[in-house]
Design a protein around this motif. Structure first.
Motif, PDB file in Angstrom:
ATOM      1  N   VAL A   1      -5.549   1.562  -8.201  1.00 58.19           N
ATOM      2  CA  VAL A   1      -5.794   2.854  -7.562  1.00 58.19           C
ATOM      3  C   VAL A   1      -7.109   2.728  -6.811  1.00 58.19           C
ATOM      4  O   VAL A   1      -8.150   2.475  -7.412  1.00 58.19           O
TER       5      VAL A   1
ATOM      6  N   ASP B   1      -5.244  11.494  -1.056  1.00 53.87           N
ATOM      7  CA  ASP B   1      -6.546  11.494  -1.737  1.00 53.87           C
ATOM      8  C   ASP B   1      -6.859  10.123  -2.336  1.00 53.87           C
ATOM      9  O   ASP B   1      -8.029   9.769  -2.516  1.00 53.87           O
ATOM     10  N   ILE B   2      -5.833   9.372  -2.699  1.00 56.05           N
ATOM     11  CA  ILE B   2      -6.021   8.018  -3.235  1.00 56.05           C
ATOM     12  C   ILE B   2      -4.951   7.104  -2.649  1.00 56.05           C
ATOM     13  O   ILE B   2      -3.991   7.580  -2.034  1.00 56.05           O
TER      14      ILE B   2
ATOM     15  N   THR C   1      -2.440   3.907  -3.871  1.00 54.05           N
ATOM     16  CA  THR C   1      -1.984   3.011  -4.927  1.00 54.05           C
ATOM     17  C   THR C   1      -1.536   1.724  -4.261  1.00 54.05           C
ATOM     18  O   THR C   1      -0.911   1.738  -3.190  1.00 54.05           O
TER      19      THR C   1
ATOM     20  N   TRP D   1       0.828  -1.214   0.000  1.00 57.79           N
ATOM     21  CA  TRP D   1       0.000   0.000   0.000  1.00 57.79           C
ATOM     22  C   TRP D   1       0.854   1.252   0.000  1.00 57.79           C
ATOM     23  O   TRP D   1       1.905   1.316   0.618  1.00 57.79           O
ATOM     24  N   GLU D   2       0.328   2.267  -0.681  1.00 54.59           N
ATOM     25  CA  GLU D   2       0.942   3.596  -0.607  1.00 54.59           C
ATOM     26  C   GLU D   2      -0.198   4.601  -0.487  1.00 54.59           C
ATOM     27  O   GLU D   2      -1.091   4.644  -1.331  1.00 54.59           O
ATOM     28  N   ASP D   3      -0.146   5.384   0.577  1.00 49.71           N
ATOM     29  CA  ASP D   3      -1.215   6.348   0.866  1.00 49.71           C
ATOM     30  C   ASP D   3      -0.783   7.721   0.364  1.00 49.71           C
ATOM     31  O   ASP D   3       0.195   8.297   0.840  1.00 49.71           O
ATOM     32  N   TRP D   4      -1.541   8.263  -0.593  1.00 52.11           N
ATOM     33  CA  TRP D   4      -1.206   9.570  -1.153  1.00 52.11           C
ATOM     34  C   TRP D   4      -2.099  10.685  -0.616  1.00 52.11           C
ATOM     35  O   TRP D   4      -2.043  11.806  -1.075  1.00 52.11           O
TER      36      TRP D   4
END
Lengths: 105, 304
Positions: free
Chosen positions: A40, A26-27, A29, A21-24
């Motif tokens: 996404v 707003d979304i 990935t 997981w990668e937390d940006w």
């Protein structure tokens, strides 16, 4: 014959336990190691997966929990959104949807 | 040693026989051709490029040769080959140089999976690089050409090559193919830019090749740290806009611009993530090159 949301049981499938997981903000990935795909996810989808990490549940209970957690009131929109998210996650092989009838057989 | 340090006749003889091995960034490419007029062009445009070291492993053996049979004489055609194999249909003979350049592009795109390859232009200054990921038609090559004639070093106009071990950008400063109106735009922008002849009616319209400034070619073995991701788009009119882009969006746009994202799997995911995390990300809309360069210069001089 359509199965009601109360009778649709959702659980994580094995590949969902091996996501990167990668937390940006707003979304999210997410890299799925089992398929080498990158997805996404919005907050709703991420929430569904997180909830199912704890234990399996039915779609109706998930809708209730989501509404409470996100402070939402429009249950029809939430139900539609979550049903769509669940279907999509099933297509990706990340969750399993089974009717109670199927579980009993 | 560079190509220009050999006599032109010697280069012509090499091209027609065992080939001449040129270092194009990280790739040693052996080029052969039996076309006399092409050898003059190669000698001219490739003059500042270093020869591959003696005994170097050759990454690609390429050749542009006359087609066989009737097409050798009637409406003559040429064939691009790599390792003796022709991956493309023949070209009109006049398009031999574009055929060579596109062919080398194809070799890199299909045989360089030890690197993450972004469809991006890249430039560097003061140790920091800007990557411009963009699909064809968005103006990245034209913008890149303008920047390298305005104080920036060329990393590449087409391939953003990322080293998996450390995320550094590997330069591959090749000839830059400009298309159609861009050719005249750059001629006006920098009359002293070295631009080869225009090839009409190619598969991509009119094409001409810009030789990068020699400093970019000399420094081709110096990798660069990505610092900014700027997604450019040329528009016919309007003032320049350079606006911050959310990192989530930047990830998606960068990943979808990678030639071999799926091939490298989790490595790609990690590399793009790290690059986006460590870079400032923007979209750029421009119709005037001077305005675009001013905006980029202001951005990069303000950033720590």
């Amino acid at each position: 014959m359509q199965v009601s949301n109360d009778r649709v049981c959702m659980s994580l499938s094995p590949p969902a336990h091996d996501l990167v997981w990668e937390d940006w903000g707003d979304i999210y990935t997410v890299y799925q190691r089992s398929s080498a795909e990158t997805h996404v996810f919005n907050e709703t989808t991420a929430f569904v997966l997180n909830e199912l990490l704890a234990n399996a549940t039915t779609l109706n209970r998930l809708i209730d929990v989501t509404m409470e957690a996100m402070g939402l009131k429009e249950s029809e929109l939430v139900a539609r959104d979550l049903t769509w998210a669940a279907k999509r996650l099933e297509e990706l092989g990340l969750i399993e949807l089974r009717s109670e009838a199927a579980l009993g057989s | 040693m560079t190509v220009r340090e050999l006599a032109e006749q010697h280069v012509a003889k090499l091209l027609a026989t065992k080939g001449i091995a040129v270092q194009l960034g990280p790739f040693a490419v052996r080029i052969q051709s039996d076309l006399g007029w092409l050898t003059s062009l190669i000698y001219s445009l490739y003059s500042p490029y270093p020869l591959a070291p003696a005994g170097a492993f050759i990454d690609f053996h390429v050749a542009v040769t006359r087609a066989r049979g009737l097409r050798r004489w009637m409406r003559p055609q040429v064939q691009f080959c790599v390792d003796g194999y022709s991956p493309f249909v023949p070209y009109v003979a006049e398009h031999a140089l574009p055929a060579l350049e596109w062919g080398i592009n194809w070799c890199m795109a299909t045989r360089s999976h030890h690197l993450l390859m972004l469809h991006a232009a890249g430039v560097e200054r003061n140790g920091h690089a800007i990557l411009f990921p963009a699909w064809p038609g968005h103006g990245k090559s034209t913008l890149c050409t303008a920047l390298i004639h305005s104080g920036w070093r060329l990393l590449s106009d087409e391939f953003g090559l990322v080293r998996p071990d450390d995320g550094m950008l590997v330069p591959v400063p090749r000839l830059i193919p400009l298309k159609n109106e861009s050719i005249e735009v750059i001629r006006r922008f920098r009359p002293d830019a070295r631009i080869g002849p225009s090839f009409l009616k190619t598969r991509k319209g009119t094409v001409a090749h810009v030789q990068p400034p020699e400093d970019s070619i000399r420094r081709a073995q110096e990798p660069a740290q990505p610092r900014w991701l700027i997604f450019p788009r040329w528009v016919p009119s309007g003032s320049v806009t350079l606006e911050p882009l959310s990192k989530g969006q930047a990830f998606v746009m960068t990943a979808t611009n990678a030639f071999n994202y799926e091939v490298l799997g989790e490595t790609s995911f990690r590399l793009v993530t790290e690059m986006v995390r460590s870079s400032d990300c923007y979209t750029l809309r421009y119709s005037d090159l001077d305005q675009a360069i001013d905006a980029i210069d202001r951005l990069t001089s303000l950033s720590p």
